[in-house]
Design an enzyme around this catalytic site. Structure first.
Site, mmCIF file in Angstrom:
data_model
loop_
_atom_site.group_PDB
_atom_site.id
_atom_site.type_symbol
_atom_site.label_atom_id
_atom_site.label_comp_id
_atom_site.label_asym_id
_atom_site.label_seq_id
_atom_site.Cartn_x
_atom_site.Cartn_y
_atom_site.Cartn_z
ATOM 1 C CE LYS A 83 -2.282 14.610 17.178
ATOM 2 N NZ LYS A 83 -1.073 14.670 16.330
ATOM 3 C CG ASP A 92 1.045 19.421 13.985
ATOM 4 O OD1 ASP A 92 0.439 19.233 15.056
ATOM 5 O OD2 ASP A 92 1.354 18.495 13.214
ATOM 6 C CD GLN A 133 0.898 12.127 14.651
ATOM 7 O OE1 GLN A 133 -0.149 12.771 14.672
ATOM 8 N NE2 GLN A 133 1.760 12.156 15.652
#
Length: 338
Positions: free
Chosen positions: A84, A151, A128
């Site tokens: 990422k 997200d 995460q």
């Protein structure tokens, strides 16, 4: 409609056919399915993102910034986060990875998220997953302010997605949606089976595919069937054998085999499981689909790796740009987050 939101509607209205009649991101062998290269599609999307960032910065705006919170020493999580941050650098987004030990308390993690929420330099924020067992993942996801929630896991973003309203879409489901649209696979009136009902992947994919194409956040107008762990294999086959599109997102290697697919179906493999190769004894990644068998019957298929995975990262970059431009912060949404 507020002018600032027009780019989001444009994202939802990408034509269901390849641009200019070209399919540069596809490769195929005679009689086999067209193998959709997620890597090539992701490069295309990242190029679009890079151009968008350049224009944004050239207009005098602050460079978009993504903050990633990584808890613990999970090797897969560290690998995902590295991908990422590399993608962010590639498209011109600044980023930081905040490492915290697995022993961090839930209260300490919530406090950190609160500080990042209030940091004007932070445009996009993600924590995460998975997190250590002593931390409530749902509480953490809901702690990230919705307009920074790249997200797309905050309950407000999930709710707005389910109501066909503008929202931060979860990156993997959005990646699947973009694969289908940019490849030119028709969805209107088609039968779709989504194998897997997870709240972060299976459910959002089903929402994007079955909802009304005329709504604020246009959907695919497909007829969608969702299967899950309690769906007997023979019953699953009864559904998949009639499906025009099968999206496998159950995390079960070789769940979908050739005898379960009708001739000419499109098969999108979201599953990713690390297994030991019986010949080399080395670890390798496999999907939910028996790739070699299914590609002989399908019209389109995505590989694992190199299919949905790169698209997930690319769509995360798009979400970070949306967050930086504050496209999801109209007054109505602000009122919900005060």
């Amino acid at each position: 409609m507020a002018p600032a939101l027009c780019p989001l509607r444009a994202l939802g209205r990408v034509a269901l056919r390849p641009p200019c009649g070209r399919r540069l991101h596809l490769s195929a062998h005679r009689d086999d399915a067209v193998v959709i290269s997620g890597r090539k599609l992701a490069r295309q999307i990242r190029q679009e993102a890079r151009h968008e960032v350049e224009q944004w910065v050239a207009a005098g705006n602050k460079r978009p910034h993504l903050s990633v919170v990584l808890v613990g020493e999970n090797p897969a999580s560290h690998s995902y986060v590295l991908n990422k941050t590399k993608a962010a650098a590639d498209v011109g987004i600044s980023s930081e990875t905040i490492l915290k030990p697995a022993s961090i308390t839930e209260e300490e993690l919530l406090d950190l998220i609160g500080k990042l929420n209030n940091d004007a330099n932070v445009d996009g924020l993600l924590v995460q997953l998975p997190l250590p067992e002593h931390i409530d993942e749902r509480k953490i996801c809901n702690a990230v302010t919705p307009d920074k929630d790249v997200d797309g896991f905050h309950v407000i973003n999930v709710g707005r997605m389910c109501l066909d309203q503008y929202s931060m879409l979860p990156a993997t489901p959005w990646g699947v949606w973009e694969i289908i649209k940019r490849t030119g696979i028709p969805t209107l009136g088609k039968n779709v089976v989504v194998a897997g009902r997870s709240k972060n992947v299976g459910m959002p994919i089903a929402m994007l595919l079955h909802t009304d194409g005329r709504h604020e956040r246009p959907g695919g107008d497909a007829t969608v069937t969702i299967s899950h762990r309690y769906t007997p294999k023979e019953q699953l086959k009864q559904h998949t054998i009639r499906a025009d599109i099968v999206v496998a997102a159950a995390g079960i290697p070789n769940l979908i085999t050739a005898d379960m697919i009708k001739e000419g179906a499109a098969v999108i493999d979201v599953g990713i499981t690390r297994v030991q190769d019986p010949i080399t004894a080395k670890p390798r990644l496999v999907g939910d689909v028996d790739f070699e068998g299914v590609k002989k019957k399908a019209s389109y298929i995505t590989p694992v790796p190199g299919g949905v995975g790169p698209m997930t990262v690319a769509m995360l970059m798009k979400n970070t740009i949306i967050a930086a431009k504050k496209l999801l912060k109209p007054k109505a949404l602000e009122a919900l987050t005060v």
